[in-house]
Design an enzyme around this catalytic site. Structure first.
Site, PDB file in Angstrom:
ATOM      1  N   HIS A  74       0.818  -1.208   0.000  1.00 17.49           N
ATOM      2  CA  HIS A  74       0.000   0.000   0.000  1.00 17.49           C
ATOM      3  C   HIS A  74       0.856   1.264   0.000  1.00 17.49           C
ATOM      4  O   HIS A  74       0.335   2.354  -0.172  1.00 17.49           O
ATOM      5  CB  HIS A  74      -0.984  -0.031   1.179  1.00 17.49           C
ATOM      6  CG  HIS A  74      -2.154  -0.930   0.902  1.00 17.49           C
ATOM      7  ND1 HIS A  74      -3.461  -0.558   1.095  1.00 17.49           N
ATOM      8  CD2 HIS A  74      -2.209  -2.181   0.398  1.00 17.49           C
ATOM      9  CE1 HIS A  74      -4.261  -1.548   0.743  1.00 17.49           C
ATOM     10  NE2 HIS A  74      -3.525  -2.548   0.332  1.00 17.49           N
ATOM     11  N   SER A  99      -0.241  -1.182  -6.022  1.00 22.70           N
ATOM     12  CA  SER A  99      -0.187  -2.402  -6.814  1.00 22.70           C
ATOM     13  C   SER A  99       0.434  -2.151  -8.189  1.00 22.70           C
ATOM     14  O   SER A  99       0.208  -1.108  -8.800  1.00 22.70           O
ATOM     15  CB  SER A  99      -1.607  -2.939  -7.033  1.00 22.70           C
ATOM     16  OG  SER A  99      -2.257  -3.096  -5.810  1.00 22.70           O
ATOM     17  N   LYS A 106     -14.556  -8.747  -6.942  1.00 23.85           N
ATOM     18  CA  LYS A 106     -13.804  -9.629  -7.837  1.00 23.85           C
ATOM     19  C   LYS A 106     -13.084 -10.707  -7.013  1.00 23.85           C
ATOM     20  O   LYS A 106     -13.061 -11.878  -7.393  1.00 23.85           O
ATOM     21  CB  LYS A 106     -12.797  -8.795  -8.638  1.00 23.85           C
ATOM     22  CG  LYS A 106     -12.271  -9.507  -9.855  1.00 23.85           C
ATOM     23  CD  LYS A 106     -11.447  -8.559 -10.710  1.00 23.85           C
ATOM     24  CE  LYS A 106     -10.936  -9.286 -11.952  1.00 23.85           C
ATOM     25  NZ  LYS A 106     -10.267  -8.375 -12.891  1.00 23.85           N
TER      26      LYS A 106
END
Lengths: 184, 267, 413
Positions: C216, C220, C244
């Site tokens: 974080h 990503s 997802k």
């Protein structure tokens, strides 16, 4: 995948989306609860423990006036073959003289046999009185040496700090000389 | 997504191949014929035990196997799983003697078994078991179908794999093969030389339901019984599994629909 | 990148806590509005999936430990008691056994995903390195756990693996005796393995938090390998990636449930249902499938010490990966040659897995040596050289540009 978008378009989209949200959340909550149950249930007594939760006791070797102590669910159970004297003593007491009034007929449906959990209801000691050489207290029953509770020939508290009578467990006569303790 | 599926399939295949290879290696390491595969009632996702068969299998175990092989970790109460009533189990248990004690004189004694008791051991200790069986301890049977590659098929084949002498194909495989003294030839046993002599002869058992006790019948019944002994949870497991899978498939379908609904905006 | 303002809490209890320790603000920022690249594909599911597998393992393990007895005379029987007498004991044990395979599968996919998309490259070297250390602790934990049932394979795996330290010069023998607490694998070994098997997952759990912290901080990576530049490049983590991930979890649980309920011993070795016997070695000692590639590397070297060193190097080399890969382009998608070599490495890894299950004799040994040589060549020869010679494809300017240009259909799916 984006090409196959929902044909219902935007107007139907909100309700459809709400429905799917509630369905996902609902199923997720139900699924989690169901999945947690086996883990919680695993902490309950296992089958081998339950198999020993009900025991049979053969009464035939116990002569009149004798007592045995058997272990049931980790606790001592006093089984006493009472003499006629002891029965008479237990049955002649008036209820008003008792700290925890309970008729002997209720505690010993077959008067010659008294079956009770041998734990003093005060603080959990095991009272004396099973062996002939033991002190039996002022009422000829059992005497708890920890804090001086006296029980009568029916296992009822008569004197001392204990609040209630010794507990009579669930039991039944399978025949005249066999009892089963712990049947639900 | 498509690549993912394609690659996962490839990976699954590769994994299957390598694991399959392990099994083939384990099975093929000692040659011999392929295991026999009778149809078992407990196979497949709807698999269940057949109680009549289990009871017959128990009779085979009790009359033939029990004199040498223990059923560790099992108790007479477990026999209720074969369909016997509580009273029948009590009666069966009472036919066996178990060691108890010490009594008030400090002596060990034997008494008739009760349902919570563990199955009686055929031998007091391993040394005695060895002494009575040519230097080999007869293995515990309660996990046998889990503990051998091939599971029930292996146990079944082994029961029927005895041959009077050493067959020709073994000499073709290994010209120097000779059966050591005191051993029997079994086509399915690793190395072919097994310490246990053949047991399931025609009529070795008297079935209480009158079934004819052929070797195939006895082998099949006792194998089913041992499968039950090794996996008593099988019926519960498969039933719970069917419900769980059904639930998860529906749940995952809903999640997929919801996920698509949300992602519609992002495209 | 625009940072989201901190939330204002209306619930008074939440407000009270959050003022004193902003845990709700932290969760809101990191799990709800966290700006994730909008083009993450399904390969990005496996990190969170591995995390959930870890939670399932710890949870089921806690309940198993309530009944398991770490003693050489009782361990095997106590597990049979769990299987037969404890309510749902069989279910809990089979979940624990099979989730290990799910965990390793997810982690392997996660690692190779990182390798393909260059997720280890600056500024994510530390994120990657913590991941490698998590993997190492996982290997140790899984090994310790496999010993606990005290079956034949447990015992002999413990013997073989602990003996790996014996070739260490000067101290090897003493080290082995120290590990065993005796002169071979014995009851003391079992008890310390149980203690450590309970401890290590907590270490993994803590490392996962460091991994997430680093993630974080650097944010990503994504299939394009270009950094997030503006808000249009991202989507809030919730509900896009939570849903997802939830869908991916559903698929994984279906696979897990299939094995737990219908093939619970598929990944196990039958011989491990025979109680440990220190006097009899099983005919074939084969580790669990997830150790096979490294087992093959161990056996590829005829020298005892060399094999051990090479096996540890084969994992340790991942730590150096950010500096071995000299290419300026991050994602494998724009590296036409690297793509080929990446898949060759995957195939090589699968071959090593297969060889690990085969007996160490004849052609298998030669194949194992070539596969091991290629494995190391990939990292110390091919990757550094590729950076010099490879002609890479043009990298899109930003994620949103690529998405609107339709370059990236799969990634947006």
């Amino acid at each position: 995948m984006s090409q196959a978008a929902n044909p219902a378009g935007n107007d139907g989209g909100t309700t459809r989306r709400d429905f799917l949200l509630y369905a996902s959340a609902g199923l997720g909550a139900v699924g989690t609860a169901l999945a947690v149950w086996p883990f919680l249930d695993s902490m309950n007594p296992a089958k081998d423990v339950m198999a020993l939760a009900v025991i049979e006791v053969d009464l035939s070797p116990i002569a009149v006036g004798q007592a045995i102590t058997v272990t049931w669910r980790g606790k001592p159970v006093f089984v006493r073959h009472r003499t006629q004297d002891e029965i008479d003593q237990a049955r002649s007491v008036s209820m008003s003289a008792l700290k925890d009034p309970q008729p002997d007929e209720e505690r010993a449906p077959r008067p010659e046999w008294l079956v009770q959990i041998g734990i003093c209801t005060h603080l959990g000691c095991i009272p004396k009185g099973q062996k002939p050489s033991d002190p039996k207290g002022d009422y000829n029953g059992w005497f708890c040496v920890c804090h001086g509770s006296h029980y009568d020939t029916s296992g009822r508290i008569r004197k001392g700090p204990a609040p209630t009578n010794m507990v009579v467990p669930q039991y039944a006569f399978l025949d005249d000389t066999t009892i089963q303790i712990g049947e639900e | 997504m498509k690549t993912l599926i394609r690659i996962s399939t490839a990976a699954a295949l590769a994994a299957g191949l390598s694991l399959g290879g392990t099994a083939a290696q384990a099975a093929g390491g000692h040659g011999g014929p392929e295991l026999m595969h009778p149809s078992w009632s407990f196979e497949g996702i709807y698999g269940r035990y057949n109680e009549d068969q289990l009871k017959r299998g128990w009779e085979v175990y009790a009359q033939v196997c029990a004199s040498c092989h223990p059923l560790d970790y099992m108790h007479y109460r477990n026999l209720e799983g074969l369909g016997y009533t509580e009273d029948e189990v009590k009666e069966i248990a009472a036919q066996f003697e178990v060691r108890d004690g010490p009594d008030e004189w400090g002596e060990m004694f034997t008494r008739p078994a009760t349902p919570p008791d563990a199955f009686a051991e055929p031998y007091e200790n391993d040394a005695l078991a060895k002494l009575a069986n040519g230097g080999v301890v007869p293995p515990n049977l309660s996990v046998m179908t889990r503990a051998r590659d091939g599971g029930a098929d292996y146990v079944y084949s082994l029961m029927l794999g005895y041959e009077g002498g050493v067959p020709e194909w073994v000499h073709e495989e290994d010209p120097d093969f000779a059966l050591p003294p005191g051993k029997s030839f079994n086509a399915y046993f690793p190395g072919y030389a097994i310490s246990m002599p053949e047991q399931l002869f025609e009529g070795a058992v008297t079935y209480s339901d009158g079934t004819e006790a052929t070797p195939e019948q006895m082998a099949k019944d006792v194998t089913a019984f041992l499968q039950w002994a090794a996996e008593p949870e099988l019926e519960d497991r498969k039933e719970l599994g069917r419900y769980t899978l059904l639930f998860l498939i529906v749940f995952t379908g809903v999640l997929y629909a919801y996920k698509r609904e949300i992602w519609k905006d992002a495209h | 990148m625009s940072s989201t303002p901190n939330p204002v809490w209306s619930n008074r209890a939440i407000k009270w806590v959050d003022r004193r320790m902003p845990i709700f603000t932290l969760m809101y920022n990191e799990l709800v509005v966290y700006p994730a690249p909008r083009n993450l594909n399904y390969w990005w599911n496996f990190g969170s999936l591995a995390g959930i597998a870890l939670v399932i393992l710890i949870f089921s393990g806690i309940f198993l430990a309530m009944y398991y007895v770490p003693h050489e005379d009782m361990a095997f029987a106590s597990i049979e008691r769990i299987m037969r007498d404890v309510n749902y004991g069989w279910l809990i044990r089979f979940i624990h056994m099979n989730t290990v395979s799910l965990f390793f599968l997810c982690v392997y996919i996660h690692i190779f995903r990182g390798m393909y998309y260059g997720s280890y490259k600056a500024p994510r070297e530390l994120l990657w390195g913590i991941g490698v250390i998590i993997y190492l602790v996982m290997v140790g934990t899984a090994f310790l756990g496999y010993v606990l049932p005290w079956g034949q394979m447990s015992f002999w795996a413990a013997t073989v693996i602990t003996s790996l330290v014996t070739p260490i010069p000067w101290v090897g023998e003493d080290l082995a005796i120290w590990l065993w607490g005796g002169f071979g694998v014995n009851n003391a070994t079992l008890q310390r393995f149980f203690s450590l098997h309970y401890l290590f997952p907590m270490v993994i759990f803590a490392l996962v938090f460091l991994h997430l912290w680093a993630l974080h901080t650097t944010k990503s990576n994504n299939p394009l390998g270009v950094e997030v530049k503006k808000k249009a490049d991202t989507l809030p983590f919730h509900p896009y990636y939570t849903m997802k991930d939830a869908f991916g979890l559903g698929v994984a649980l279906i696979a897990l449930a299939f094995f737990v309920f219908f093939a619970p011993n598929y990944f196990n070795h039958a011989i491990n249902y025979v109680q440990a016997d220190p006097m009899v070695t099983p005919e074939h000692i084969v580790p669990e499938w997830y150790f096979l590639p490294f087992y093959a590397i161990l056996r590829a070297v005829p020298d005892k010490l060399g094999g051990v060193v090479l096996m540890f190097l084969s994992i340790a080399i991942w730590l150096a990966l950010p500096w071995l890969d000299t290419s300026k382009v991050r994602s494998g998608r724009f590296r036409p040659l690297f793509k080929w070599f990446f898949w060759l490495l995957v195939i090589d890894f699968c071959i090593l897995t297969w060889l690990g299950a085969m007996p160490a004799e004849g052609a298998y040994v030669t194949m194992g040596q070539w596969a091991t040589a290629y494995y190391f060549a990939h990292f110390i020869l091919i990757l550094p050289l590729l950076g010099w010679f490879e002609k890479t494809k043009p990298v899109p300017e930003s994620i949103s540009a690529a998405v609107t240009a339709g370059h990236d259909k799969e990634a947006a799916a």
